[in-house]
Write a protein that holds these residues in place. Structure first.
Motif, PDB file in Angstrom:
ATOM      1  N   GLU A   1       0.729  -1.349   0.150  1.00 51.68           N
ATOM      2  CA  GLU A   1      -0.084   0.075   0.036  1.00 51.68           C
ATOM      3  C   GLU A   1       0.903   1.183  -0.019  1.00 51.68           C
ATOM      4  OE1 GLU A   1      -3.268   0.446  -0.007  1.00 51.68           O
ATOM      5  OE2 GLU A   1      -4.209  -1.452   0.602  1.00 51.68           O
ATOM      6  N   THR A   2       1.837   1.220   0.839  1.00 52.54           N
ATOM      7  CA  THR A   2       2.924   2.215   0.865  1.00 52.54           C
ATOM      8  C   THR A   2       3.418   2.731  -0.382  1.00 52.54           C
ATOM      9  OG1 THR A   2       3.506   1.594   3.244  1.00 52.54           O
ATOM     10  CG2 THR A   2       4.708   3.415   2.231  1.00 52.54           C
ATOM     11  N   LEU A   3       3.882   1.737  -1.097  1.00 52.72           N
ATOM     12  CA  LEU A   3       4.680   1.715  -2.473  1.00 52.72           C
ATOM     13  C   LEU A   3       3.507   2.405  -3.488  1.00 52.72           C
ATOM     14  CD1 LEU A   3       7.217   0.752  -3.920  1.00 52.72           C
ATOM     15  CD2 LEU A   3       5.801  -1.037  -4.755  1.00 52.72           C
ATOM     16  N   LEU A   4       2.286   1.706  -3.351  1.00 50.97           N
ATOM     17  CA  LEU A   4       1.417   2.214  -4.129  1.00 50.97           C
ATOM     18  C   LEU A   4       1.162   3.908  -4.054  1.00 50.97           C
ATOM     19  CD1 LEU A   4      -1.499  -0.317  -4.342  1.00 50.97           C
ATOM     20  CD2 LEU A   4      -0.261   0.763  -6.231  1.00 50.97           C
ATOM     21  N   LYS A   5       0.858   3.977  -2.624  1.00 49.91           N
ATOM     22  CA  LYS A   5       0.617   5.615  -2.518  1.00 49.91           C
ATOM     23  C   LYS A   5       1.821   6.327  -2.622  1.00 49.91           C
ATOM     24  CE  LYS A   5      -2.951   4.586   0.941  1.00 49.91           C
ATOM     25  NZ  LYS A   5      -3.201   4.462   2.431  1.00 49.91           N
ATOM     26  N   GLY A   6       2.857   5.899  -1.958  1.00 51.62           N
ATOM     27  CA  GLY A   6       4.091   6.877  -1.925  1.00 51.62           C
ATOM     28  C   GLY A   6       4.670   7.190  -3.450  1.00 51.62           C
ATOM     29  N   ASP A   7       4.838   5.915  -3.814  1.00 49.16           N
ATOM     30  CA  ASP A   7       5.673   6.065  -4.922  1.00 49.16           C
ATOM     31  C   ASP A   7       4.819   6.209  -6.109  1.00 49.16           C
ATOM     32  OD1 ASP A   7       7.875   5.923  -7.081  1.00 49.16           O
ATOM     33  OD2 ASP A   7       8.044   3.829  -6.601  1.00 49.16           O
ATOM     34  N   ALA A   8       4.129   7.170  -6.186  1.00 47.39           N
ATOM     35  CA  ALA A   8       2.820   7.387  -7.125  1.00 47.39           C
ATOM     36  C   ALA A   8       3.156   7.809  -8.351  1.00 47.39           C
ATOM     37  CB  ALA A   8       1.808   8.378  -6.590  1.00 47.39           C
ATOM     38  N   PRO A   9       2.591   7.468  -9.522  1.00 43.61           N
ATOM     39  CA  PRO A   9       2.889   7.599 -10.815  1.00 43.61           C
ATOM     40  C   PRO A   9       3.018   9.149 -11.033  1.00 43.61           C
ATOM     41  CG  PRO A   9       0.859   6.373 -10.741  1.00 43.61           C
ATOM     42  CD  PRO A   9       1.260   6.538  -9.413  1.00 43.61           C
ATOM     43  N   SER A  10       1.867   9.884 -10.641  1.00 45.29           N
ATOM     44  CA  SER A  10       1.756  11.199 -11.090  1.00 45.29           C
ATOM     45  C   SER A  10       1.130  12.237  -9.944  1.00 45.29           C
ATOM     46  CB  SER A  10       0.648  11.558 -12.232  1.00 45.29           C
ATOM     47  OG  SER A  10      -0.533  11.155 -11.889  1.00 45.29           O
TER      48      SER A  10
ATOM     49  N   GLU B   1      14.299   5.395  -4.858  1.00 47.28           N
ATOM     50  CA  GLU B   1      14.402   5.411  -3.248  1.00 47.28           C
ATOM     51  C   GLU B   1      13.196   4.787  -2.750  1.00 47.28           C
ATOM     52  OE1 GLU B   1      16.969   8.995  -2.937  1.00 47.28           O
ATOM     53  OE2 GLU B   1      17.535   8.018  -4.855  1.00 47.28           O
ATOM     54  N   ALA B   2      12.131   5.308  -3.273  1.00 50.63           N
ATOM     55  CA  ALA B   2      10.724   5.444  -2.580  1.00 50.63           C
ATOM     56  C   ALA B   2      10.881   5.517  -1.126  1.00 50.63           C
ATOM     57  CB  ALA B   2      10.431   3.539  -2.914  1.00 50.63           C
ATOM     58  N   VAL B   3      10.935   6.844  -0.849  1.00 46.17           N
ATOM     59  CA  VAL B   3      10.917   7.180   0.404  1.00 46.17           C
ATOM     60  C   VAL B   3       9.640   8.101   0.560  1.00 46.17           C
ATOM     61  CG1 VAL B   3      12.259   8.133   2.263  1.00 46.17           C
ATOM     62  CG2 VAL B   3      13.260   7.392   0.340  1.00 46.17           C
ATOM     63  N   PRO B   4       8.353   7.448   0.708  1.00 45.07           N
ATOM     64  CA  PRO B   4       7.293   8.430   1.091  1.00 45.07           C
ATOM     65  C   PRO B   4       7.496   9.143   2.247  1.00 45.07           C
ATOM     66  CG  PRO B   4       6.739   6.043   1.370  1.00 45.07           C
ATOM     67  CD  PRO B   4       8.210   6.086   1.131  1.00 45.07           C
ATOM     68  N   LEU B   5       7.289  10.182   2.279  1.00 44.31           N
ATOM     69  CA  LEU B   5       7.137  11.106   3.573  1.00 44.31           C
ATOM     70  C   LEU B   5       5.930  11.321   4.264  1.00 44.31           C
ATOM     71  CD1 LEU B   5      10.032  13.585   2.307  1.00 44.31           C
ATOM     72  CD2 LEU B   5      10.548  11.673   3.508  1.00 44.31           C
TER      73      LEU B   5
ATOM     74  N   PRO C   1       3.246  11.355   6.934  1.00 42.61           N
ATOM     75  CA  PRO C   1       3.511  11.126   8.338  1.00 42.61           C
ATOM     76  C   PRO C   1       2.850   9.764   8.615  1.00 42.61           C
ATOM     77  CG  PRO C   1       2.131  13.111   7.870  1.00 42.61           C
ATOM     78  CD  PRO C   1       2.406  12.757   6.627  1.00 42.61           C
ATOM     79  N   GLU C   2       1.599   9.544   8.311  1.00 41.08           N
ATOM     80  CA  GLU C   2       0.936   8.206   8.895  1.00 41.08           C
ATOM     81  C   GLU C   2       1.452   6.939   7.991  1.00 41.08           C
ATOM     82  OE1 GLU C   2      -0.551  10.558   6.888  1.00 41.08           O
ATOM     83  OE2 GLU C   2      -2.194   9.793   5.666  1.00 41.08           O
ATOM     84  N   THR C   3       2.215   7.029   7.189  1.00 42.92           N
ATOM     85  CA  THR C   3       2.827   5.788   6.875  1.00 42.92           C
ATOM     86  C   THR C   3       4.217   5.311   7.103  1.00 42.92           C
ATOM     87  OG1 THR C   3       3.285   6.753   4.791  1.00 42.92           O
ATOM     88  CG2 THR C   3       1.243   5.560   4.596  1.00 42.92           C
ATOM     89  N   PRO C   4       4.615   4.408   7.331  1.00 40.47           N
ATOM     90  CA  PRO C   4       5.824   3.920   8.018  1.00 40.47           C
ATOM     91  C   PRO C   4       6.938   4.518   6.885  1.00 40.47           C
ATOM     92  CG  PRO C   4       4.627   1.977   7.451  1.00 40.47           C
ATOM     93  CD  PRO C   4       3.700   3.214   7.321  1.00 40.47           C
ATOM     94  N   VAL C   5       7.908   5.086   7.477  1.00 42.75           N
ATOM     95  CA  VAL C   5       8.875   5.471   6.739  1.00 42.75           C
ATOM     96  C   VAL C   5      10.007   4.596   5.904  1.00 42.75           C
ATOM     97  CG1 VAL C   5      10.855   7.376   6.311  1.00 42.75           C
ATOM     98  CG2 VAL C   5       8.735   7.904   7.485  1.00 42.75           C
TER      99      VAL C   5
END
Lengths: 697, 173
Positions: A124-133, A259-263, A265-269
């Motif tokens: 889920e994190t990947l899906l949201k964080g590393d979003a396409p656009s 690097e996929a570093v979603p920032l 706050p509510e998702t684990p970094v």
């Protein structure tokens, strides 16, 4: 009418496991950055069928999990997302999780919820964080805090033939209602007069208002099955009262996809440390899975090609014809028909043998079933060990018996892990030695006589003879002054409790490995050998019988008893020349064969039976090899050679030393099959006891 | 009507009263085994010897494709052995053990009868203090003033017990 779908459950599991295997293979073949669309499609299709199947059987946790995975794949498929190493690793971990879930569900065990959730969240994190656009992020990220989209307007207008495709709009709407609360309006305008109504045509259409936090993906997914059989319009209902999209763009969205570093706050970094974490989990878990699998596979089924079945049916047909021919012949038999009877019997024999061979063929599977798990293993381990390893495989189509295959899997894994861990050196070390940085592990399989030979070859450091010697002395396996040839030293690694790894890693090195490998292979009637050269590499060679059910045997007579010696272990048989027999103190007898001295095993002594003759000159010596050691078995006479069906003694009795099983001869009596390796060990024990007794006296 | 009911009750009572036992003779004594465990009774025939086993294991036979071990009960109970004669039979039994059931055969002097013995009339066996351990005896039944020693074949023929006894035998000798 309701169908009991549970009968298809096993098929679903089997197909799902196959699907997972496919996904794994394709994932390993993916090159980050330049993904092959065809592979992604294959992975997507496999995931999609698992999702569909699990939904049908009510395995909602599997369906939910696969859904997230599928969404990710869908974005990759459409080119909206790059294929990164992180994503591939995560998907591999997901495949593992799915396999665990399915294995657990199949054996009605508890699913490891924590682990599932962990990977699910990562996806889920990947899906949201590393979003396409950016827009998508704007849609997705604030979902919890301030949804800009409060629902969807769905216009669902099925084409008239919808029912014929087996789809039911009611089910679709129900599924939709699980995404949030729905308000649906049915449009009845297209419904004709009652007498014109064709019940098989769908004349209804719907306007559905869905409120809730569902994404467009989720909504579209509900309609995935009827995609081509309806007109579907999905509009977002946005709430103008809440935050403007522009303000949302302020939310810091990382651009660094790799690097996929979603920032958020509510998702684990995910830090770079976390990047290696899934790999670790994978490696550890895959051992557990491998250990559990055989249990589940024990009562599995085999897929057999139609051509093999057809060939069988043909053969049975011929058998029936021969049988009726013989029947007719027997009805009024006269001596002048002996010739024809003989012919008939010959034909019968031929057909029976063909039938037997073909039935055995059905149990034969290409060894690729066993080899297929290694690309994954090598991939995981090499990144874990920081080694560069290329896996080569050849002879994957070599066939062997399913039972043998199931049992050889674990020993093979162990040998491969061993080669990776101890054999192939770190890249720097390799460069220092003037070898290419990337080590090569080569798996090879081929047939040789009635055996299958599997070779595991690495171009690593080779076995360290000095260290093995030291260790063996330390463990008391050999004496300090024993002088051993290199081959003998190599064999020491198969001794119980032997491990030279300086640090016990969780890859290998607990010292319970190689002797278990050797024992497992011996239980299958096979042998394992090692050849090694310092800094050039090691080769482990496993020789196995093709099948466990039938063997070619040499019948021998000893007194009144008939025994069978497996033909594969016989080297030669010879008449004993008195001059070549030497006795050494302590009761052992040696026979000089060319330049070698062979211990003579007097079978009647070892088996404690009353012999008809004890004079060596009156009997024959069958030279056998078992466990790498040669010996001569003294028997009264050689009878014939024939194929025998192995029957277990353990079913109704217990294991007997020196005997591997029994068989039923043509006259209905039972004959024991000798276990040559066990016999050699047994006779050595006997000599030892004799010697001790002599010493005491 | 009443009579029929009475009859039914009677048969029912008889069935629930006890189990059927097949009895056989061994050195003058009559032994019994649960008849439901008996697979078949066959005459003594050639057996294939198994090496390095206790003497009372005569060997194995082929029983329609399965290999079945044969045990001489006289030798098992350390009784005097006699040559096998025309009445000597092999009783093939199904033995339950921890890891499933096994088929085994016992060689006895002769088969005798099938009796109903009620559980109530079965007496606890006193400690013989000799060859036949009381562990192997389920109880003593009485039929027409004859004593029948009912054997616990699961215990008697369990392979682990076989092994233990063979070890003891080695020590004794």
């Amino acid at each position: 009418m309701s169908i009991d779908i549970s009968q298809f459950l096993d098929t679903f599991y089997e197909e799902s496991f196959e699907g997972l295997d496919t996904m794994e293979t394709e994932l390993l073949g993916l090159n980050p950055g330049e993904a092959d669309v065809e592979s992604i499609n294959t992975i997507f299709r496999a995931a999609h069928s698992i999702k569909g199947g699990s939904g049908t059987f009510g395995l909602m946790n599997v369906a939910d999990f696969t859904h997230v995975l599928e969404t990710l794949l869908d974005e990759m498929r459409d080119g909206r997302r790059d294929v990164t190493q992180l994503a591939v690793d995560l998907m591999l971990a997901s495949v593992d999780v799915l396999r665990e879930m399915l294995t657990a569900l199949r054996s009605s065990e508890e699913v490891d919820v924590v682990r599932v959730t962990e990977i699910h969240d990562q996806l889920e994190t990947l899906l949201k964080g590393d979003a396409p656009s950016v827009e998508d992020v704007a849609v997705e990220t604030p979902v919890k805090a301030s949804p800009s989209i409060v629902g969807w307007n769905v216009s669902f207008k099925p084409l008239s033939h919808l029912f014929k495709t087996g789809n039911d709009p009611v089910r679709i709407i129900k599924e939709l209602s699980e995404l949030g609360s729905i308000k649906a309006n049915v449009d009845l305008s297209a419904v004709p007069e009652f007498d014109l109504l064709d019940p098989e045509e769908c004349c209804l259409s719907w306007q559905i208002e869905l409120s809730g936090g569902a994404t467009e993906e989720q909504v579209r997914d509900v309609f995935a099955w009827v995609d081509e059989d309806c007109e579907l319009i999905i509009d977002a209902i946005t709430s103008e009262t809440i935050l403007e999209p522009e303000t949302l763009k302020v939310v810091p969205v990382p651009d660094a996809r790799d690097e996929a570093v979603p920032l958020e706050p509510e998702t684990p970094v995910i830090t770079p440390v976390a990047e290696t974490k899934p790999v670790k989990v994978v490696a550890k878990k895959s051992v557990a899975v491998a250990a559990k699998n055989p249990h589940a596979a024990e009562s599995g089924s085999i897929r057999v090609g139609i051509d093999k079945i057809d060939a069988l049916i043909n053969m049975v047909g011929e058998l029936v014809i021969t049988q009726s021919m013989l029947n007719q012949l027997g009805e009024d038999f006269t001596m002048d028909k002996v010739q024809r009877l003989q012919e008939g019997l010959d034909e019968l024999e031929q057909h029976t043998r063909e039938l037997q061979e073909n039935v055995m063929q059905i149990r034969m599977l290409p060894i690729s079933f066993s080899f297929n798990r290694f690309p994954r293993l090598v991939h995981d381990l090499s990144s874990k060990l920081n080694k560069k390893i290329e896996l080569k495989m050849s002879g994957e189509n070599t066939e062997l018996d399913k039972t043998v295959m199931e049992k050889i899997g674990d020993p093979l894994v162990h040998l491969v892990r061993n080669s990776l861990d101890h054999g192939i050196e770190l890249p720097e070390e390799r460069v220092e030695k003037g070898k290419p940085e990337t080590g090569v592990l080569h798996l090879n399989a081929y047939h040789q006589g009635g055996n299958i030979v599997i070779e595991i070859n690495d171009d690593g450091a080779g076995l360290n003879i000095d260290r093995i010697r030291e260790k063996a002395i330390e463990k008391g396996i050999i004496g300090e002054n024993d002088s051993l040839s290199d081959e003998k030293v190599h064999e020491l690694i198969f001794a119980p409790g032997f491990s030279t790894a300086e640090v016990v890693s969780d890859v290998s090195g607990r010292g319970v490995g190689m002797d278990v490998v050797k024992r497992n292979i011996r239980d299958l009637g096979g042998i394992v050998e090692v050849k090694s050269k310092k800094d050039v590499g090691s080769t482990f060679t496993i020789r196995l019988p093709l099948t466990l059910a039938i063997l070619d045997g040499q019948l021998v007579r000893l007194g009144d008893e008939t025994y069978i010696i497996p033909l594969v272990s016989i080297i030669e048989s010879l008449q004993i020349k008195a001059g070549n027999v030497n006795s050494i103190a302590g009761g052992a007898e040696l026979y000089k064969l060319r330049e070698e001295y062979l211990p003579i095993i007097r079978l009647h002594d070892v088996f404690e039976i009353t012999p008809v003759n004890t004079e060596l000159i009156n009997g024959l010596l069958v030279v056998v090899e078992g466990d790498g050691k040669q010996a001569g078995i003294f028997v009264d006479d050689l009878l014939g050679q024939q194929q025998v069906v192995i029957k277990s003694l353990e079913t109704n009795y217990r294991k007997v030393d020196g005997v591997s099983g029994a068989t039923i001869l043509g006259d209905g009596t039972v004959a024991l099959i000798l276990d040559v390796a066990g016999l050699v060990a047994l006779s050595r024990e006997r000599v030892k006891i004799l010697r001790n007794q002599a010493a005491v006296a | 009507m009443n009579m029929i009911q009475g009859l039914e009750n009677n048969t029912l009572a008889e069935n629930s009263e006890g189990n059927q036992y097949l009895t056989f003779l061994l050195a003058g004594e009559e032994y019994g085994v649960d008849i439901l465990r008996v697979q078949e009774i066959k005459g003594w025939d050639h057996v294939t010897m198994i090496p390095n086993t206790p003497d009372y294991i005569k060997g194995v036979i082929n029983l329609r494709g399965t290999i079945v071990p044969i045990i001489d009960l006289r030798e098992r109970f350390s009784l005097e052995t006699i040559p096998y004669g025309i009445t000597t039979v092999v009783i093939v039994l199904r033995v339950n053990s921890d890891n499933g059931s096994r088929i085994m055969g016992i060689v006895v002097d002769a088969v005798s009868e099938v009796y109903n013995i009620s559980d109530d009339s079965m007496k606890q066996a006193p400690d013989f203090g000799q060859a036949i351990s009381t562990d192997f005896v389920m109880g003593l039944g009485t039929v027409d003033d004859k004593m029948i020693i009912v054997l616990d074949i699961d215990h008697l023929l369990n392979s682990s017990v076989l092994k233990k006894i063979s070890d003891q035998g080695d020590i004794n000798s």
